[in-house]
Design an enzyme around this catalytic site. Sequence first.
Site, short mmCIF file in Angstrom:
data_model
loop_
_atom_site.label_atom_id
_atom_site.label_comp_id
_atom_site.label_asym_id
_atom_site.label_seq_id
_atom_site.Cartn_x
_atom_site.Cartn_y
_atom_site.Cartn_z
N CYS A 128 -1.83 9.25 2.25
CA CYS A 128 -1.57 8.69 0.93
C CYS A 128 -2.64 9.11 -0.08
O CYS A 128 -2.37 9.22 -1.26
CB CYS A 128 -1.46 7.18 1.01
SG CYS A 128 -2.87 6.43 1.79
N GLU A 131 0.88 -1.17 0.00
CA GLU A 131 0.00 0.00 0.00
C GLU A 131 0.91 1.21 0.00
O GLU A 131 1.50 1.57 1.02
CB GLU A 131 -0.89 -0.01 1.25
CG GLU A 131 -1.82 -1.19 1.37
CD GLU A 131 -2.96 -1.16 0.36
OE1 GLU A 131 -3.22 -0.09 -0.22
OE2 GLU A 131 -3.58 -2.22 0.15
P1 NAD Z 1 8.67 4.57 4.55
O1 NAD Z 1 8.59 3.76 3.34
O2 NAD Z 1 9.84 5.44 4.76
O3 NAD Z 1 8.59 3.65 5.87
C1 NAD Z 1 7.51 2.78 6.08
C2 NAD Z 1 7.96 1.66 7.02
O4 NAD Z 1 8.93 0.85 6.37
C3 NAD Z 1 8.62 2.12 8.31
O5 NAD Z 1 8.15 1.31 9.36
C4 NAD Z 1 10.09 1.88 8.05
O6 NAD Z 1 10.85 1.66 9.22
C5 NAD Z 1 10.04 0.62 7.22
N1 NAD Z 1 11.21 0.38 6.36
C6 NAD Z 1 12.04 1.26 5.79
N2 NAD Z 1 12.97 0.63 5.05
C7 NAD Z 1 12.71 -0.70 5.14
C8 NAD Z 1 13.29 -1.88 4.58
N3 NAD Z 1 14.35 -1.81 3.76
N4 NAD Z 1 12.77 -3.08 4.89
C9 NAD Z 1 11.68 -3.17 5.69
N5 NAD Z 1 11.09 -2.10 6.25
C10 NAD Z 1 11.58 -0.87 5.97
O7 NAD Z 1 7.31 5.42 4.58
P2 NAD Z 1 6.90 6.57 5.58
O8 NAD Z 1 7.74 7.77 5.28
O9 NAD Z 1 6.85 6.06 6.97
O10 NAD Z 1 5.37 6.84 5.15
C11 NAD Z 1 4.99 7.72 4.14
C12 NAD Z 1 4.63 6.99 2.87
O11 NAD Z 1 3.64 6.02 3.13
C13 NAD Z 1 4.03 7.91 1.82
O12 NAD Z 1 4.58 7.64 0.56
C14 NAD Z 1 2.56 7.54 1.83
O13 NAD Z 1 1.90 7.82 0.64
C15 NAD Z 1 2.60 6.09 2.16
N6 NAD Z 1 1.33 5.63 2.73
C16 NAD Z 1 0.52 4.81 1.99
C17 NAD Z 1 -0.71 4.40 2.50
C18 NAD Z 1 -1.61 3.49 1.71
O14 NAD Z 1 -2.48 2.86 2.31
N7 NAD Z 1 -1.46 3.38 0.40
C19 NAD Z 1 -1.11 4.81 3.76
C20 NAD Z 1 -0.28 5.64 4.48
C21 NAD Z 1 0.95 6.04 3.96
#
Ligand code: NAD
Length: 525
Positions: free
Chosen positions: A277, A243
Amino acid sequence: RLEDTNQWGEKIMETLNYETKINVPPEMLQQQNNDKIKNVFTHARKAESQIRLLSIEERITYVSRVKEVILKSYPSIINQLQIETKKSRTDALVSEIFSVLDYCDFLIKESKKALQDKSVKTPLMLMGKKSYMYFEPLGTVLVISPWNYPFFQALVPMMTSFVCGNATIYKPSEVTPLIGVVENVLSAAGMDSHWIQIIYGDGKTGATLINHKPDKIFFTGSVQTGKKIMEQAAKLLIPVELELGGKDAAIIFDDANLERSTSGVLWGALTNLGQSCTSVERVYVQEKIFDSFKALLVNKANELLQSVDQDGNADIGSMTTEQQIKVVKEHRDDALAKGAILHTGNNWDGHAANIPPLIFTQITPDMKIYSEETFGPVIPILSFIREDEVIQDANNSSYGLSASVWSQDIERCQRVTRELKVGNVSINNVMLTEGNPYLPFGGVKDSGIGRYKGIIGFQTFCNIKSVLIDKNSSKIEANWFPYTQKKYHYFEQLTLSAFRKNPWSFVVFALTGIKLESHAQKLKR
Ligand code: NAD
């Protein structure tokens, strides 16, 4: 088992104080060591068999308890949410508490029916047999979440995973970990601490968790991380649901109600201060009403109250992370340098977390605010003349999460909706498909893979087992060995009469079937 955990009723009577955090040292928000994670998986694998033994009714009872705990303790959950995310109190209440309670209700009402065995048709060719689908647990599901809706993104996937019978490991974002909050809710609801385990840590911790081969990864976050996760999961052949981000368009035709559409777009772009998002990140307004729409939107934006408030009066809160403030500044500066006009928020210094709404016009495709996800309070307004033109422009994005279409003419809205390459569309409303737990949620293109929520969302967390039941008898199936020339001839006739329909085909099919059956039984080895 359920009856052994009878203390939960007393526990929820206490006011849960989330500001007294579970004692997690700060280094635990960084990388976790492999041994600890190994242990977590050992517990999860053991928990799998306990959860499988719970009936669906028992699992639903735990969901009801979770709901009740939240209902008793939500003011302190909101306090902690506001401390960590800096969102307005109403945003926290509506988008995190109400939405989670509403989704729990959905699980309570629908899980039993959604997860019960389903009998499916068995064709004539397989006469005498019965066919079913069983909805079974996958095993251990890993949920990794972002920082913007830390309570919602925790509870919704983990409770769905639990009702489907899985052990769950949840890794919140290191930015808004809500340390202790979710543990407190689950333990007050009487749930065993190994059924859903919460592991704090950063991206490296997430990657280590994946290396332990969960049976499914449910990831919500950025496109960049989504790609890394998919790459790592591919090597281990772990199924993933992603997502990811969005660049959602709002399309406003000139017959739309101005009052409603301006208020809707304002909310859709600025709820959670645009850190959602499905935020509206591109506003397409039909030429005839462009000036009046812009003027009204600017007036309404200027009237918004911005504060991380205690009383629920503030409309918008502050940005959650330094990193995201930098992105908004970069997008603003890029747009201004390329000739965009900024109508609100000229006083923002480029650093303060309480970024005011930034409404832009004179947008060109080379600007970052046109194509990249800003994830902040930026509203670019573009004009269009024709329906086909706006559809093409809205689809001209690497993302495909949601959109909204505004017009008096519902047929036109539906026509446009069908043409949009996105996963969710609200007509004369905004971000509202997410408000209905019966609707699945997910995106296309760079916005992700898979759907969750809604009845089909249960399938995300299930091993759908296909089962065909036959009688125990001495009968040998006609399609088993030995093959003979005669059998081949009968099968050919069966194939042709089954698929090349004419008035006699059913009779030929039935007679050939009888002959084939009798021949096959005589051939028994
Ligand atoms: P991010 O991708 O930086 O981090 C998300 C999660 O992934 C965190 O818990 C982080 O620690 C973990 N992570 C980072 N690198 C990783 C790896 N290599 N392996 C496993 N886990 C890892 O995202 P963010 O900055 O926390 O959130 C913002 C983003 O999320 C925006 O792009 C937003 O659009 C998206 N988002 C999407 C939805 C949806 O339902 N489509 C909902 C909310 C947010």
